[in-house]
Design an enzyme around this catalytic site. Structure first.
Site, short mmCIF file in Angstrom:
data_model
loop_
_atom_site.label_atom_id
_atom_site.label_comp_id
_atom_site.label_asym_id
_atom_site.label_seq_id
_atom_site.Cartn_x
_atom_site.Cartn_y
_atom_site.Cartn_z
N GLU A 30 -3.82 -3.84 10.12
CA GLU A 30 -3.92 -5.24 10.59
C GLU A 30 -5.21 -5.49 11.36
O GLU A 30 -5.79 -6.56 11.29
CB GLU A 30 -2.71 -5.60 11.47
CG GLU A 30 -1.39 -5.71 10.73
CD GLU A 30 -0.61 -4.41 10.67
OE1 GLU A 30 -1.21 -3.33 10.91
OE2 GLU A 30 0.59 -4.46 10.37
N GLY A 78 3.05 -4.39 7.30
CA GLY A 78 4.47 -4.66 7.21
C GLY A 78 5.23 -3.66 6.35
O GLY A 78 6.43 -3.45 6.54
N ALA A 130 2.40 -7.77 5.10
CA ALA A 130 2.73 -9.20 5.08
C ALA A 130 1.71 -9.89 4.18
O ALA A 130 0.59 -9.40 4.00
CB ALA A 130 2.67 -9.75 6.50
N GLU A 163 5.98 -0.82 8.50
CA GLU A 163 6.95 -1.32 9.49
C GLU A 163 8.36 -1.41 8.89
O GLU A 163 9.34 -1.06 9.55
CB GLU A 163 6.48 -2.68 10.03
CG GLU A 163 5.24 -2.53 10.90
CD GLU A 163 4.58 -3.85 11.25
OE1 GLU A 163 4.28 -4.64 10.32
OE2 GLU A 163 4.39 -4.11 12.44
N1 CAA Z 1 -1.13 -9.93 1.01
C1 CAA Z 1 -1.40 -10.71 -0.06
N2 CAA Z 1 -1.86 -10.23 -1.23
C2 CAA Z 1 -2.08 -8.89 -1.31
C3 CAA Z 1 -1.82 -8.02 -0.24
C4 CAA Z 1 -1.32 -8.59 0.96
N3 CAA Z 1 -1.00 -7.85 2.04
N4 CAA Z 1 -2.17 -6.77 -0.62
C5 CAA Z 1 -2.58 -6.86 -1.88
N5 CAA Z 1 -2.56 -8.13 -2.31
C6 CAA Z 1 -2.95 -8.66 -3.62
C7 CAA Z 1 -4.46 -8.74 -3.75
O1 CAA Z 1 -4.96 -9.91 -3.14
C8 CAA Z 1 -4.64 -8.71 -5.25
O2 CAA Z 1 -4.36 -9.99 -5.75
P1 CAA Z 1 -5.27 -10.62 -6.97
O3 CAA Z 1 -5.03 -9.67 -8.12
O4 CAA Z 1 -4.68 -11.98 -7.17
O5 CAA Z 1 -6.68 -10.59 -6.47
C9 CAA Z 1 -3.50 -7.80 -5.72
O6 CAA Z 1 -2.56 -7.76 -4.66
C10 CAA Z 1 -3.97 -6.38 -5.98
O7 CAA Z 1 -4.62 -5.90 -4.81
P2 CAA Z 1 -6.11 -5.27 -4.82
O8 CAA Z 1 -6.91 -5.86 -5.92
O9 CAA Z 1 -6.67 -5.41 -3.43
O10 CAA Z 1 -5.77 -3.76 -5.19
P3 CAA Z 1 -6.62 -2.47 -4.76
O11 CAA Z 1 -6.05 -1.34 -5.54
O12 CAA Z 1 -8.07 -2.72 -4.86
O13 CAA Z 1 -6.28 -2.25 -3.20
C11 CAA Z 1 -4.85 -2.14 -1.26
C12 CAA Z 1 -4.96 -1.96 -2.79
C13 CAA Z 1 -5.65 -1.04 -0.53
C14 CAA Z 1 -3.36 -2.01 -0.91
C15 CAA Z 1 -5.40 -3.54 -0.87
O14 CAA Z 1 -4.75 -4.51 -1.67
C16 CAA Z 1 -5.17 -3.92 0.57
O15 CAA Z 1 -5.89 -3.45 1.45
N6 CAA Z 1 -4.17 -4.80 0.84
C17 CAA Z 1 -3.96 -5.37 2.14
C18 CAA Z 1 -3.33 -4.37 3.09
C19 CAA Z 1 -3.14 -4.97 4.45
O16 CAA Z 1 -4.09 -5.33 5.13
N7 CAA Z 1 -1.87 -5.05 4.90
C20 CAA Z 1 -1.52 -5.57 6.18
C21 CAA Z 1 -1.21 -7.02 6.09
S1 CAA Z 1 -1.00 -7.78 7.68
C22 CAA Z 1 0.59 -7.37 8.17
O17 CAA Z 1 1.29 -6.63 7.50
C23 CAA Z 1 1.02 -8.01 9.46
C24 CAA Z 1 2.28 -7.47 10.01
O18 CAA Z 1 2.34 -6.44 10.64
C25 CAA Z 1 3.52 -8.23 9.88
#
Ligand code: CAA
Length: 269
Positions: free
Chosen positions: A143, A120, A75, A123
């Site tokens: 999360e 998500g 998400a 999921e």
């Molecule tokens: N939401 C918003 N933006 C996201 C995102 C997310 N879940 N995941 C990645 N992005 C964005 C980053 O902010 C970044 O944006 P900018 O270039 O503007 O800074 C861009 O995508 C590229 O990401 P990274 O620079 O972080 O890329 P990376 O290769 O270093 O890392 C990754 C990749 C490991 C996937 C890392 O992006 C990450 O950990 N993402 C978040 C994963 C996460 O926590 N997901 C769970 C979300 S909560 C959820 O899903 C709730 C639910 O159950 C409904």
């Protein structure tokens, strides 16, 4: 929009949607956020899944991500950051409505997981009937690392798929796993090299689409709705679904063709 013979496309802001030879492919397409799901994208997914349900020519659905890096990185954290509980509830409910519709669609769905499927993303893949993954895919419910728990079915579908102990391990630690580990624990059905993932997924989707459609629908219904019931009630569902298959031309044709030692010609009726 109709594009050439048998190919239909529909415009969305954050999704690509096309129907070809009875297979609808929905591609998450927000590459700058690694295809993270904001409420707009989830709304579009609900719309696309509803179209698949209502369009009789669609006999199978594939979900995948654009680019090579991500299926869906979860998400959208930027959008969620300042939500109050009431707003968060609405966002989670929108996801649940969409994914339950997908999960209970009377047609098969396959997630072609081409990269990160986190939060998500995992999921969404679990609401599909089958998960195929590229060798580079990574799964997880991270999360907890941002002070949250899964909100689109992760605590429930993951434990049903891989068992409670493994689900707790993943959800409480937030650790990511690679495709091989996901396969070992039963989260992923098959693994392919990245350049073969979509081709192989389409091939399999077409194979399922060529099966007797009513029987596929009954198989999915019996598994979906029997799973959480006591065995006597679950078996009742299976019995009724199996008996219903005898009302179809495809059952008559399938059995006749077997006995005549020839290939069946199914009509979907
Ligand atoms: N939401 C918003 N933006 C996201 C995102 C997310 N879940 N995941 C990645 N992005 C964005 C980053 O902010 C970044 O944006 P900018 O270039 O503007 O800074 C861009 O995508 C590229 O990401 P990274 O620079 O972080 O890329 P990376 O290769 O270093 O890392 C990754 C990749 C490991 C996937 C890392 O992006 C990450 O950990 N993402 C978040 C994963 C996460 O926590 N997901 C769970 C979300 S909560 C959820 O899903 C709730 C639910 O159950 C409904």
């Amino acid at each position: 929009m109709k594009v050439g013979k048998g190919l239909h496309r529909m415009e969305y802001k954050n999704l690509l949607f096309e129907i070809e030879e009875g297979i609808a492919t929905i591609t998450f397409n927000r590459p700058k956020a690694l295809n993270a799901m904001n409420s707009e994208t989830m709304g579009e997914l609900l719309h696309a899944v509803t179209r698949c349900r209502n369009n009789e020519s669609v006999r199978g659905i594939i979900l995948t991500g654009s680019g090579e890096k991500a299926f869906v990185a979860g998400a959208d954290i930027a959008e969620m950051q300042n939500l109050r509980p009431k707003e968060a509830l609405a966002f989670m409910e929108l996801g649940h409505e969409t994914l339950r519709l997908l999960e209970t669609l009377p047609k098969p769905s396959i997630a072609a997981v081409n990269g990160f499927a986190l939060g998500g993303g995992t999921e969404i893949s679990m609401a599909c009937d089958i998960r195929f993954a590229s060798e580079t895919a990574r799964f997880g419910q991270p999360e907890i690392l941002i002070g949250l728990i899964p909100g689109w079915g992760g605590t429930q579908r993951l434990s049903r798929l891989v068992g409670m102990g493994r689900a707790k391990e993943l959800v409480m630690s937030g650790e990511l796993i690679d495709a091989k580990r996901a396969y070992e624990i039963g989260l992923v059905n098959r693994i392919f090299p990245p350049d073969q993932l979509l081709t192989e997924t389409k091939k399999f989707a077409k194979k399922l689409a060529g099966m007797p459609g009513f029987a596929v629908k009954m198989a999915k219904h019996a598994i979906n709705f029997g799973y959480d019931l006591a065995i006597d009630n679950a078996i009742r569902i299976e019995t009724e679904c199996c008996a219903q298959c005898f009302s179809t031309d495809d059952q008559k044709e399938g059995m006749k063709a077997f006995l005549e030692k020839r290939k069946p010609a199914y009509t979907g009726s």
